[in-house]
Design a protein around this motif. Structure first.
Motif, mmCIF file in Angstrom:
data_model
loop_
_atom_site.group_PDB
_atom_site.id
_atom_site.type_symbol
_atom_site.label_atom_id
_atom_site.label_comp_id
_atom_site.label_asym_id
_atom_site.label_seq_id
_atom_site.Cartn_x
_atom_site.Cartn_y
_atom_site.Cartn_z
ATOM 1 N N MET A 13 -34.171 84.606 13.999
ATOM 2 C CA MET A 13 -34.481 85.724 14.795
ATOM 3 C C MET A 13 -34.627 87.022 14.061
ATOM 4 S SD MET A 13 -33.446 84.430 17.388
ATOM 5 C CE MET A 13 -32.994 85.893 18.679
ATOM 6 N N THR A 14 -34.878 86.748 12.805
ATOM 7 C CA THR A 14 -35.052 88.004 11.744
ATOM 8 C C THR A 14 -36.687 88.356 11.906
ATOM 9 O OG1 THR A 14 -35.744 86.751 9.784
ATOM 10 C CG2 THR A 14 -33.372 87.608 10.133
ATOM 11 N N THR A 15 -37.648 87.529 12.647
ATOM 12 C CA THR A 15 -38.745 88.163 12.800
ATOM 13 C C THR A 15 -39.387 88.349 14.056
ATOM 14 O OG1 THR A 15 -39.492 85.807 13.251
ATOM 15 C CG2 THR A 15 -39.601 86.418 11.052
ATOM 16 N N THR A 16 -40.370 88.865 14.208
ATOM 17 C CA THR A 16 -40.811 89.390 15.532
ATOM 18 C C THR A 16 -42.263 88.904 15.817
ATOM 19 O OG1 THR A 16 -39.700 91.614 15.344
ATOM 20 C CG2 THR A 16 -41.443 91.367 16.853
ATOM 21 N N PRO A 17 -42.356 87.997 16.652
ATOM 22 C CA PRO A 17 -41.394 87.342 17.459
ATOM 23 C C PRO A 17 -40.703 86.428 16.805
ATOM 24 C CG PRO A 17 -43.836 86.528 17.842
ATOM 25 C CD PRO A 17 -43.872 87.545 16.883
ATOM 26 N N PRO A 18 -39.673 85.752 17.455
ATOM 27 C CA PRO A 18 -38.766 84.828 16.739
ATOM 28 C C PRO A 18 -39.668 83.604 16.346
ATOM 29 C CG PRO A 18 -37.570 85.619 18.935
ATOM 30 C CD PRO A 18 -39.182 86.386 18.793
ATOM 31 N N THR A 19 -39.292 82.879 15.242
ATOM 32 C CA THR A 19 -39.942 81.881 14.647
ATOM 33 C C THR A 19 -39.278 80.448 14.709
ATOM 34 O OG1 THR A 19 -40.845 83.494 13.124
ATOM 35 C CG2 THR A 19 -41.121 81.135 12.541
ATOM 36 N N LEU A 20 -39.951 79.675 15.289
ATOM 37 C CA LEU A 20 -39.287 78.149 15.187
ATOM 38 C C LEU A 20 -39.905 77.524 13.869
ATOM 39 C CD1 LEU A 20 -40.385 76.819 18.695
ATOM 40 C CD2 LEU A 20 -38.129 77.683 17.921
ATOM 41 N N ARG A 21 -38.880 76.907 13.205
ATOM 42 C CA ARG A 21 -39.225 76.450 11.747
ATOM 43 C C ARG A 21 -38.635 74.921 11.580
ATOM 44 N NH1 ARG A 21 -38.176 81.821 9.268
ATOM 45 N NH2 ARG A 21 -40.280 82.469 8.841
#
Length: 116
Positions: free
Chosen positions: A77-85
Motif C-alpha cells: 500500500m506504500t506505492t501509488t497505485p498499490p502494488t501486487l507482489r
C-alpha cells in the motif's frame, strides 16, 4: 514529311522539358506530399485516485486473493497505485490481478511473477 516529323519531335521535346522543370516556387507542396500528418499529442491526466485505497481495502483484497488460492501474493500500500507482489501459478497472473481489482475497485501495479 521530314518537316512534320521534325515538328512533332520538336514540340514533344519542348513539352517534355517544360514538364520536367516543375514549379520551383512551390517546392513545399512537393516535399510534403508523401508525408502523413503528425497528430498532436494529448495530455495525460494524472490523478491520485489509486492512492486513496485504505487498509480495509488491503485486507479485502488479500482475503479475496487467498480465497482464489493465491497465497504467495502480497499487497503493498506504500506505492501509488498499490502494488501486487509475489508469485502465482503459470497462466494465472491475469486472474490474480483481476481478482485484486474487482475486490478493491481500483487499479493495481502488477509486479507478480509466474512460478515455473
Amino acid at each position: 514529311m521530314k518537316f512534320k516529323i521534325l515538328a512533332v519531335f520538336g514540340l514533344a521535346a519542348v513539352l517534355f522539358i517544360g514538364a520536367c522543370g516543375g514549379n520551383k516556387d512551390n517546392t513545399n507542396l512537393n516535399t510534403n506530399a508523401g508525408r502523413a500528418a503528425t497528430p498532436t499529442p494529448t495530455a495525460v491526466v494524472v490523478t491520485n485516485e489509486a492512492a486513496n485505497i485504505s487498509t480495509g481495502d488491503k485486507t479485502k483484497v488479500e482475503t479475496a486473493l487467498k480465497a482464489k488460492g493465491f497465497t504467495n501474493v502480497t499487497v503493498d500500500m506504500t506505492t501509488t497505485p498499490p502494488t501486487l507482489r509475489g508469485s502465482v501459478a503459470k497462466n494465472k497472473m491475469a486472474e490474480a490481478v483481476q481478482t485484486a481489482q474487482e475486490a478493491a475497485g481500483k487499479p493495481f501495479k502488477n509486479e507478480l511473477t509466474e512460478a515455473k
